[in-house]
Design a protein around this motif. Structure first.
Motif, PDB file in Angstrom:
ATOM      1  N   PRO A  18       0.773  -1.263   0.034  1.00 30.60           N
ATOM      2  CA  PRO A  18       0.107   0.143  -0.155  1.00 30.60           C
ATOM      3  C   PRO A  18       0.785   1.198  -0.145  1.00 30.60           C
ATOM      4  O   PRO A  18       0.438   2.157  -0.490  1.00 30.60           O
ATOM      5  N   ALA A  19       1.919   1.146   0.535  1.00 26.78           N
ATOM      6  CA  ALA A  19       2.941   2.410   0.583  1.00 26.78           C
ATOM      7  C   ALA A  19       3.308   2.831  -0.659  1.00 26.78           C
ATOM      8  O   ALA A  19       3.540   3.977  -1.141  1.00 26.78           O
ATOM      9  N   GLN A  20       3.788   1.661  -1.514  1.00 22.41           N
ATOM     10  CA  GLN A  20       4.269   1.665  -2.808  1.00 22.41           C
ATOM     11  C   GLN A  20       3.265   2.226  -3.576  1.00 22.41           C
ATOM     12  O   GLN A  20       3.365   2.979  -4.683  1.00 22.41           O
ATOM     13  N   GLN A  22       0.609   4.107  -3.355  1.00 25.56           N
ATOM     14  CA  GLN A  22       0.159   5.460  -2.871  1.00 25.56           C
ATOM     15  C   GLN A  22       0.748   6.480  -3.996  1.00 25.56           C
ATOM     16  O   GLN A  22       1.884   6.305  -4.225  1.00 25.56           O
ATOM     17  N   VAL A  26      -1.986  14.166  -5.386  1.00 20.44           N
ATOM     18  CA  VAL A  26      -3.212  14.036  -5.181  1.00 20.44           C
ATOM     19  C   VAL A  26      -4.058  15.441  -5.301  1.00 20.44           C
ATOM     20  O   VAL A  26      -3.271  16.538  -4.996  1.00 20.44           O
ATOM     21  N   TYR A  31      -6.873  15.477   0.076  1.00 23.62           N
ATOM     22  CA  TYR A  31      -5.751  15.299   0.933  1.00 23.62           C
ATOM     23  C   TYR A  31      -6.063  15.655   2.464  1.00 23.62           C
ATOM     24  O   TYR A  31      -6.887  16.717   2.514  1.00 23.62           O
ATOM     25  N   ALA A  33      -6.927  12.466   2.846  1.00 18.86           N
ATOM     26  CA  ALA A  33      -7.581  11.171   2.349  1.00 18.86           C
ATOM     27  C   ALA A  33      -8.550  11.519   1.468  1.00 18.86           C
ATOM     28  O   ALA A  33      -9.121  12.807   1.249  1.00 18.86           O
ATOM     29  N   SER A  79       1.276  13.612  -1.857  1.00 19.50           N
ATOM     30  CA  SER A  79       0.269  12.840  -0.789  1.00 19.50           C
ATOM     31  C   SER A  79       0.863  12.665   0.398  1.00 19.50           C
ATOM     32  O   SER A  79       0.417  12.316   1.364  1.00 19.50           O
ATOM     33  N   ILE A  80       2.536  12.669   0.353  1.00 17.60           N
ATOM     34  CA  ILE A  80       2.962  12.206   1.689  1.00 17.60           C
ATOM     35  C   ILE A  80       3.151  13.186   2.791  1.00 17.60           C
ATOM     36  O   ILE A  80       3.085  13.151   4.044  1.00 17.60           O
TER      37      ILE A  80
END
Length: 170
Positions: A18-20, A22, A26, A31, A33, A79-80
């Protein structure tokens, strides 16, 4: 390789997936989510629309395409960490003419995508706070010297003076 080592390796890859997956960027409305930034971004967009309406009535919308409306504002954020990458505003201009002899109306439509002049490394939250703290359309944008107004004014120039690229509808 033992069966337990293989299971642990597969489980580790499954957790890391899931981390990869993402995306790097976005839409601001998604953001941190999906859908969570919609209300705050809509407030900023509302204030920018108010500013556009004032500026349009004053001078921004005079010229060939005298009827202009903002269509959509979109901002991309990392997104991070929520740092803004870019913001763009789609604006549509129209002019209508009626042939006095036939009564037929002719419309010319022109659209432009305007980039909002953002300073680098500005968090989305800082931009969103301008919606309540000050005039987010006319005041300089966070970390910069230029306002959203000047980004739009420089961009809509073709709407007020140029008929190249117009779409005619009869």
């Amino acid at each position: 390789m033992s069966r337990s080592t293989l299971i642990a390796a597969i489980f580790g890859l499954w957790l890391a997936w899931p981390a990869q997956a993402q995306p790097a960027f976005v839409d601001a409305r998604n953001y941190p989510a999906p859908g969570m930034g919609t209300a705050a971004f809509d407030r900023l967009e509302e204030r920018w629309l108010e500013g556009f309406d004032v500026a349009c009535g004053d001078a921004l919308c005079t010229g060939v395409y005298d009827y202009q409306r903002p269509f959509k504002i979109s901002c991309a954020v990392r997104s991070i960490d929520g740092v803004l990458k870019s913001c763009h505003w789609a604006i549509v201009g129209t002019v209508e003419r009626t042939d006095p002899e036939t009564g037929t109306s002719e419309y010319e439509i022109r659209s432009v995508i305007c980039e909002i002049p953002l300073a680098s490394d500005i968090p989305l939250q800082v931009l969103l706070e301008t919606a309540d703290d000050r005039d987010p359309f006319f005041d300089p944008l966070p970390g910069g010297k230029t306002s959203a107004y000047w980004g739009i004014a420089d961009c809509v120039g073709p709407l007020v003076s140029d008929v190249k690229g117009a779409h005619r509808i009869r």
